[in-house]
Design an enzyme around this catalytic site. Structure first.
Site, PDB file in Angstrom:
ATOM      1  CE  LYS A 115      -4.511   0.959   0.394  1.00  0.00           C
ATOM      2  NZ  LYS A 115      -5.681   0.157   0.013  1.00  0.00           N
TER       3      LYS A 115
HETATM    4  P1  NAD Z   1     -13.046   7.868  -2.533  1.00  0.00           P
HETATM    5  O1  NAD Z   1     -12.020   8.902  -2.255  1.00  0.00           O
HETATM    6  O2  NAD Z   1     -13.475   7.643  -3.940  1.00  0.00           O
HETATM    7  O3  NAD Z   1     -14.366   8.147  -1.653  1.00  0.00           O
HETATM    8  C1  NAD Z   1     -14.337   8.307  -0.273  1.00  0.00           C
HETATM    9  C2  NAD Z   1     -15.735   8.699   0.195  1.00  0.00           C
HETATM   10  O4  NAD Z   1     -15.748   8.740   1.630  1.00  0.00           O
HETATM   11  C3  NAD Z   1     -16.168  10.086  -0.268  1.00  0.00           C
HETATM   12  O5  NAD Z   1     -17.549  10.065  -0.584  1.00  0.00           O
HETATM   13  C4  NAD Z   1     -15.949  10.969   0.982  1.00  0.00           C
HETATM   14  O6  NAD Z   1     -16.800  12.108   1.012  1.00  0.00           O
HETATM   15  C5  NAD Z   1     -16.297   9.984   2.056  1.00  0.00           C
HETATM   16  N1  NAD Z   1     -15.706  10.339   3.362  1.00  0.00           N
HETATM   17  C6  NAD Z   1     -14.435  10.703   3.619  1.00  0.00           C
HETATM   18  N2  NAD Z   1     -14.278  10.972   4.926  1.00  0.00           N
HETATM   19  C7  NAD Z   1     -15.486  10.756   5.496  1.00  0.00           C
HETATM   20  C8  NAD Z   1     -15.975  10.861   6.817  1.00  0.00           C
HETATM   21  N3  NAD Z   1     -15.171  11.237   7.817  1.00  0.00           N
HETATM   22  N4  NAD Z   1     -17.282  10.560   7.056  1.00  0.00           N
HETATM   23  C9  NAD Z   1     -18.092  10.170   6.049  1.00  0.00           C
HETATM   24  N5  NAD Z   1     -17.680  10.049   4.776  1.00  0.00           N
HETATM   25  C10 NAD Z   1     -16.396  10.345   4.497  1.00  0.00           C
HETATM   26  O7  NAD Z   1     -12.460   6.509  -1.873  1.00  0.00           O
HETATM   27  P2  NAD Z   1     -12.800   5.015  -2.297  1.00  0.00           P
HETATM   28  O8  NAD Z   1     -11.819   4.574  -3.320  1.00  0.00           O
HETATM   29  O9  NAD Z   1     -14.258   4.894  -2.528  1.00  0.00           O
HETATM   30  O10 NAD Z   1     -12.392   4.243  -0.952  1.00  0.00           O
HETATM   31  C11 NAD Z   1     -13.254   4.179   0.177  1.00  0.00           C
HETATM   32  C12 NAD Z   1     -12.785   3.042   1.086  1.00  0.00           C
HETATM   33  O11 NAD Z   1     -12.792   1.816   0.349  1.00  0.00           O
HETATM   34  C13 NAD Z   1     -11.376   3.173   1.647  1.00  0.00           C
HETATM   35  O12 NAD Z   1     -11.321   2.565   2.925  1.00  0.00           O
HETATM   36  C14 NAD Z   1     -10.551   2.355   0.677  1.00  0.00           C
HETATM   37  O13 NAD Z   1      -9.333   1.897   1.247  1.00  0.00           O
HETATM   38  C15 NAD Z   1     -11.508   1.220   0.405  1.00  0.00           C
HETATM   39  N6  NAD Z   1     -11.258   0.476  -0.825  1.00  0.00           N
HETATM   40  C16 NAD Z   1     -11.212   1.102  -2.034  1.00  0.00           C
HETATM   41  C17 NAD Z   1     -11.006   0.358  -3.184  1.00  0.00           C
HETATM   42  C18 NAD Z   1     -11.019   0.969  -4.565  1.00  0.00           C
HETATM   43  O14 NAD Z   1     -10.956   0.205  -5.538  1.00  0.00           O
HETATM   44  N7  NAD Z   1     -11.131   2.262  -4.700  1.00  0.00           N
HETATM   45  C19 NAD Z   1     -10.811  -1.032  -3.088  1.00  0.00           C
HETATM   46  C20 NAD Z   1     -10.881  -1.649  -1.843  1.00  0.00           C
HETATM   47  C21 NAD Z   1     -11.112  -0.879  -0.713  1.00  0.00           C
END
Ligand code: NAD
Length: 425
Positions: A115
């Site tokens: 990561k």
């Molecule tokens: P992103 O940046 O696209 O979206 C994040 C979302 O969370 C946004 O809507 C933001 O407004 C919201 N957010 C941020 N802080 C917040 C808070 N304090 N309270 C409420 N909402 C909040 O990120 P993503 O890629 O969707 O990733 C989200 C999660 O999923 C992370 O934990 C990431 O590690 C995990 N994840 C992502 C992927 C991927 O393919 N993108 C894969 C596996 C896991």
């Protein structure tokens, strides 16, 4: 407070690395002869901290701290996303890398875990500054990444454009176009069809598998989602398309609730104009901490880690928790959820759809032969449903929570490889 917890967990403000270590401790008694190798999972293989100097648009120079952690490489090259966030720390990236080791092994992908991240609020940067930041970071971690060494992907606040800059920078530095160095690229430059929605689709696939086992109907199921980014938005659309009702959405701006359902496509289009979630007219605003107690069947945390804690776990009414985010539930909060009869679908299974299609992208890049979207979605469905079946069976046979069962399956695979490879020299 649970007196059996190690001292570093007595405070609920636990860091993600402490959470990861606690999860590893919970699996230790179930690993048989392989338990002697478990300490390998408590020690990241390699942690790189890099200085990322960026010339700002106003001519000033600013320095940002970046990280790339390769947690384990026993089963293959490192694999895991890159996060841009003002609170990123090295222990957080270590935990996220550790969860990638477990996740990749849980799905039986031929990868280790890695990561990366930069401590930065990307919202404060212009597009040109973001590009310079990304290119310098890529150059700095270029000594450890590569298609057969460690393959970054998008995570919080990074996207296809960031992956395009990373691929271009790495390619220029090695003197050859290298599409396989990152996944989650735009389709026009070697990305995979289906990757954009893959993590949210995976949440849906795993939830559907669990709902079949639990006798819950998808049609009309009420779903509350925290986070409406890559994961939350796609998951919302796919649940909605299969008859579920999205009753609540929370993002960084606030919380919306509508017991008659929120149309995620319309909400997504509304947010794409740059509007705030709170200005969406077809739902009621509620206080952020009310989100957890809302009446729903499925709760899908898809924002950040450490969101479901002892402070709110008792209020949660959902029967099913689908961890779209990495590490959203503290171990103590999970104990409360399980005691209340909820089923927790752990991150290492529930959000593995993204890395699974990333793996498909990497395979397509290696063979320069591209698959159809239908083919990709069918392969994703099969890979996740197979993983779910195996982990569910271990959970039933050994009477373990699904997270511990997933860790048993995954850690056994990693430690088997570790034991066979042995220790050098
Ligand atoms: P992103 O940046 O696209 O979206 C994040 C979302 O969370 C946004 O809507 C933001 O407004 C919201 N957010 C941020 N802080 C917040 C808070 N304090 N309270 C409420 N909402 C909040 O990120 P993503 O890629 O969707 O990733 C989200 C999660 O999923 C992370 O934990 C990431 O590690 C995990 N994840 C992502 C992927 C991927 O393919 N993108 C894969 C596996 C896991």
């Amino acid at each position: 407070m649970n007196s059996q917890l190690p001292s570093y967990l007595h405070d609920e403000q636990v860091g993600p690395w402490a959470m990861y270590l606690e999860q590893i401790e919970r699996v230790r008694p179930h690993l048989g002869r392989l338990a002697t190798w478990i300490d390998t999972l408590r020690h990241p293989k390699r942690c790189l901290i890099v200085d990322v100097p960026v010339r700002m648009d106003d001519g000033s120079l600013r320095h940002f701290e970046g990280y790339r952690v390769q947690h384990n490489a026993s089963r293959g090259p490192g694999k895991g996303g890159v996060r841009y966030h003002p609170q990123v720390t090295l222990p957080e990236v270590m935990a996220l890398a550790g969860w990638m080791t477990v996740k990749n092994a849980a799905i039986n992908l031929p990868y280790g875990g890695a990561k990366g991240g930069i401590r930065i609020d990307p919202g404060q940067l212009s597009l040109a500054e973001l590009e310079r930041l990304t290119r310098r970071y890529t150059s700095e971690i270029g000594i450890v990444i590569g298609p057969d060494r460690d393959i970054p992907a998008p995570d919080v606040n990074t996207n296809e454009q960031v992956m395009a800059w990373m691929m271009d920078t790495y390619s220029i530095n090695v003197g050859a176009t290298s599409p396989g160095v990152v996944t989650g690229k735009p389709v026009s430059m070697g990305g995979s069809l289906g990757r954009r929605d893959a993590t949210g689709r995976g949440c849906f696939i795993i939830a559907r598998c669990a709902m079949e086992k639990l006798g819950l109907q998808m049609e009309g199921a009420r779903v509350a989602i925290q986070g409406f980014g890559n994961v939350g938005n796609a998951a919302a659309r796919i649940f909605h398309a299969h008859g579920a009702q999205i009753v609540a959405v929370q993002d960084v701006a606030g919380t919306l609730y509508n017991p008659r359902g929120i149309d995620p496509v319309a909400l997504g289009e509304f947010l794409a104009t740059g509007a705030s979630l709170l200005d969406y007219p077809y739902a009621e605003r509620v206080a952020n901490d009310e989100f957890w107690g809302l009446d729903c069947d499925v709760m899908l945390p898809a924002a950040l880690e450490n969101q479901i804690t002892t402070a709110n776990a008792g209020a949660i009414r959902a029967r099913l928790i689908v961890e779209g985010a990495n590490g959203p539930t503290t171990p103590q909060a999970e104990d409360i959820l399980l005691a209340n009869g909820a089923t927790v679908l752990p991150d290492v299974l529930a959000n593995a759809g993204g890395v699974t299609v990333s793996y498909f992208e990497w395979v397509q890049n290696a063979s320069s032969y591209f698959w159809t979207e239908q083919d990709i979605n069918e392969r994703l469905d099969r890979a996740l449903a197979d993983a779910f079946r195996g982990i569910w069976q271990v959970s039933v046979d050994r009477k373990l929570p699904l997270r511990t069962a997933a860790f048993v399956v995954a850690c056994s695979r990693v430690l088997e490889a570790r034991a066979l490879r042995g220790v050098y020299p």
